[in-house]
Design an enzyme around this catalytic site. Structure first.
Site, PDB file in Angstrom:
ATOM      1  CE1 TYR A   5     -14.728  -8.099   3.178  1.00 48.60           C
ATOM      2  CE2 TYR A   5     -13.640  -8.272   1.040  1.00 48.60           C
ATOM      3  CZ  TYR A   5     -14.785  -8.040   1.798  1.00 48.60           C
ATOM      4  OH  TYR A   5     -15.971  -7.768   1.151  1.00 48.60           O
ATOM      5  CB  ILE A  19     -21.295  -2.619  -4.324  1.00 51.14           C
ATOM      6  CG1 ILE A  19     -20.947  -3.937  -5.053  1.00 51.14           C
ATOM      7  CG2 ILE A  19     -22.778  -2.283  -4.482  1.00 51.14           C
ATOM      8  CD1 ILE A  19     -21.142  -3.949  -6.552  1.00 51.14           C
TER       9      ILE A  19
HETATM   10  N1  CAA Z   1      -1.250  -1.004  -3.827  1.00 50.27           N
HETATM   11  C1  CAA Z   1       0.041  -0.716  -3.533  1.00 50.27           C
HETATM   12  N2  CAA Z   1       0.403   0.119  -2.539  1.00 50.27           N
HETATM   13  C2  CAA Z   1      -0.565   0.688  -1.828  1.00 50.27           C
HETATM   14  C3  CAA Z   1      -1.928   0.427  -2.069  1.00 50.27           C
HETATM   15  C4  CAA Z   1      -2.246  -0.438  -3.119  1.00 50.27           C
HETATM   16  N3  CAA Z   1      -3.511  -0.733  -3.424  1.00 50.27           N
HETATM   17  N4  CAA Z   1      -2.659   1.113  -1.179  1.00 50.27           N
HETATM   18  C5  CAA Z   1      -1.796   1.788  -0.401  1.00 50.27           C
HETATM   19  N5  CAA Z   1      -0.530   1.544  -0.808  1.00 50.27           N
HETATM   20  C6  CAA Z   1       0.710   2.067  -0.250  1.00 50.27           C
HETATM   21  C7  CAA Z   1       0.570   3.545   0.039  1.00 50.27           C
HETATM   22  O1  CAA Z   1       0.907   4.297  -1.120  1.00 50.27           O
HETATM   23  C8  CAA Z   1       1.576   3.721   1.157  1.00 50.27           C
HETATM   24  O2  CAA Z   1       2.883   3.705   0.600  1.00 50.27           O
HETATM   25  P1  CAA Z   1       4.051   4.618   1.205  1.00 50.27           P
HETATM   26  O3  CAA Z   1       4.241   4.143   2.610  1.00 50.27           O
HETATM   27  O4  CAA Z   1       5.232   4.330   0.324  1.00 50.27           O
HETATM   28  O5  CAA Z   1       3.541   5.996   1.111  1.00 50.27           O
HETATM   29  C9  CAA Z   1       1.361   2.437   1.928  1.00 50.27           C
HETATM   30  O6  CAA Z   1       0.906   1.463   1.009  1.00 50.27           O
HETATM   31  C10 CAA Z   1       0.229   2.587   2.935  1.00 50.27           C
HETATM   32  O7  CAA Z   1       0.841   2.765   4.057  1.00 50.27           O
HETATM   33  P2  CAA Z   1       0.081   3.459   5.267  1.00 50.27           P
HETATM   34  O8  CAA Z   1       0.944   3.273   6.441  1.00 50.27           O
HETATM   35  O9  CAA Z   1      -0.379   4.835   4.905  1.00 50.27           O
HETATM   36  O10 CAA Z   1      -1.212   2.547   5.378  1.00 50.27           O
HETATM   37  P3  CAA Z   1      -2.276   2.601   6.499  1.00 50.27           P
HETATM   38  O11 CAA Z   1      -1.840   1.767   7.638  1.00 50.27           O
HETATM   39  O12 CAA Z   1      -2.678   4.001   6.788  1.00 50.27           O
HETATM   40  O13 CAA Z   1      -3.450   1.857   5.769  1.00 50.27           O
HETATM   41  C11 CAA Z   1      -5.094   1.489   4.085  1.00 50.27           C
HETATM   42  C12 CAA Z   1      -4.189   2.495   4.752  1.00 50.27           C
HETATM   43  C13 CAA Z   1      -5.881   0.704   5.127  1.00 50.27           C
HETATM   44  C14 CAA Z   1      -4.290   0.546   3.244  1.00 50.27           C
HETATM   45  C15 CAA Z   1      -6.049   2.353   3.227  1.00 50.27           C
HETATM   46  O14 CAA Z   1      -5.312   2.870   2.171  1.00 50.27           O
HETATM   47  C16 CAA Z   1      -7.202   1.566   2.652  1.00 50.27           C
HETATM   48  O15 CAA Z   1      -8.238   1.434   3.305  1.00 50.27           O
HETATM   49  N6  CAA Z   1      -7.071   1.087   1.414  1.00 50.27           N
HETATM   50  C17 CAA Z   1      -8.169   0.428   0.713  1.00 50.27           C
HETATM   51  C18 CAA Z   1      -8.117  -1.063   0.857  1.00 50.27           C
HETATM   52  C19 CAA Z   1      -9.302  -1.624   0.105  1.00 50.27           C
HETATM   53  O16 CAA Z   1      -9.421  -1.535  -1.106  1.00 50.27           O
HETATM   54  N7  CAA Z   1     -10.266  -2.181   0.826  1.00 50.27           N
HETATM   55  C20 CAA Z   1     -11.468  -2.650   0.238  1.00 50.27           C
HETATM   56  C21 CAA Z   1     -12.616  -2.197   1.076  1.00 50.27           C
HETATM   57  S1  CAA Z   1     -14.179  -2.417   0.251  1.00 50.27           S
HETATM   58  C22 CAA Z   1     -14.457  -4.051   0.350  1.00 50.27           C
HETATM   59  O17 CAA Z   1     -13.743  -4.808   0.915  1.00 50.27           O
HETATM   60  C23 CAA Z   1     -15.697  -4.544  -0.361  1.00 50.27           C
HETATM   61  C24 CAA Z   1     -15.338  -5.519  -1.410  1.00 50.27           C
HETATM   62  O18 CAA Z   1     -15.553  -6.712  -1.226  1.00 50.27           O
HETATM   63  C25 CAA Z   1     -14.825  -5.046  -2.694  1.00 50.27           C
END
Ligand code: CAA
Length: 240
Positions: free
Chosen positions: A147, A180
């Site tokens: 993205y 948002i």
């Molecule tokens: N920074 C650092 N570490 C992070 C993190 C971050 N932002 N987010 C997650 N982590 C870490 C977690 O703590 C976890 O660590 P551990 O393994 O040590 O516990 C690891 O990364 C995540 O591992 P998972 O295997 O659990 O991850 P997953 O495969 O289940 O994925 C995810 C989860 C998809 C990352 C979920 O957390 C997520 O959706 N995060 C949000 C991402 C985001 O902000 N997207 C924006 C969407 S909105 C948008 O895009 C609109 C816009 O334009 C703003």
């Protein structure tokens, strides 16, 4: 006569707010959507805005759809490339499909949306192009290599188009919304979302209308000398 505006992904979320704001300002709006017939029908019923269904990732479908809009409403003078998707995953888990789907919709989809309307804008010596990028195209984001790449790419598109269109009276600008209150952000796990809101100095998510009002300004005659710029609207979460 009112100007014709095309808003992709214009029946939900930020796109819906853009469509209705432009309509309120006197534009004749065509809003596209990709799949959710029910939401589109409801949107048309509530707003009177015509919706068109095509996949922005498909060039031929975009071109045919745009020809239909122009046959129905007249030449498109304003285009807002807003349609976008997420397929979030940490890079080590991201699949080629997740990469390709996001590139096809968010990056190629912007090309597919602007390219068919560009010759008409050049001929008529007027056009307004706005691409909805993202804060995550500016700063990068964990789990969004795909993205963020597209949203950074969108900035390259408008910076280049601005230089090509300027002498033909066309402007091209980008808006980078922060987080948002839309379905896309609500799909982020609640705990993660709370931690994101904690990083926003404004202390809240943005509202779709706060993006729509910036679009309305950029497409107005008043903004004719603003070209190739990027407007951040993120509650000071990321300051460039
Ligand atoms: N920074 C650092 N570490 C992070 C993190 C971050 N932002 N987010 C997650 N982590 C870490 C977690 O703590 C976890 O660590 P551990 O393994 O040590 O516990 C690891 O990364 C995540 O591992 P998972 O295997 O659990 O991850 P997953 O495969 O289940 O994925 C995810 C989860 C998809 C990352 C979920 O957390 C997520 O959706 N995060 C949000 C991402 C985001 O902000 N997207 C924006 C969407 S909105 C948008 O895009 C609109 C816009 O334009 C703003």
């Amino acid at each position: 006569m009112s100007r014709i505006a095309l808003v992709t992904g214009g029946s939900r979320g930020i796109g819906a707010a853009i469509s209705t704001t432009l309509k309120d300002k006197g534009y004749t709006v065509a809003a596209t959507y990709a799949g959710n017939d029910e939401a589109a029908a409801k949107f048309t019923e509530e707003t009177g805005i015509k919706t068109y269904k095509w996949n922005v990732a498909d060039y031929d479908a975009s071109k045919a759809g745009i020809e239909q809009v122009e046959a129905d409403l007249g030449p498109i003078e304003v285009v807002v490339a807003n349609a976008g998707i997420t397929r979030d995953a940490p890079f080590h888990k991201m699949t080629p499909d997740q990469w390709n789907e996001v590139i096809a919709t968010n990056l190629t989809g912007v090309f597919n949306t602007i390219h068919p309307v560009w010759p008409g804008m050049r001929e008529r010596k007027f056009g307004r192009v706005v691409v909805i990028s993202s804060i995550n195209g500016q700063k990068g984001q964990f789990a969004q290599v795909n993205y963020a790449a597209t949203k950074a790419g969108d900035l390259g598109i408008v910076k280049s188009l601005a230089q090509e269109g300027a002498r033909a009276g066309i402007t091209a600008n980008a808006i980078c919304p922060g987080y948002i209150a839309t379905d896309m952000v609500m799909a982020v796990p609640e705990k993660v979302r709370e931690s994101i809101i904690a990083q926003i100095p404004a202390g809240r998510l943005g509202e779709p209308e706060e993006i729509a009002r910036a679009v309305a300004f950029l497409v107005s005659d008043d903004a004719g000398f603003i070209n190739g710029s990027t407007i951040s609207a993120n509650g000071a979460q990321f300051v460039v």
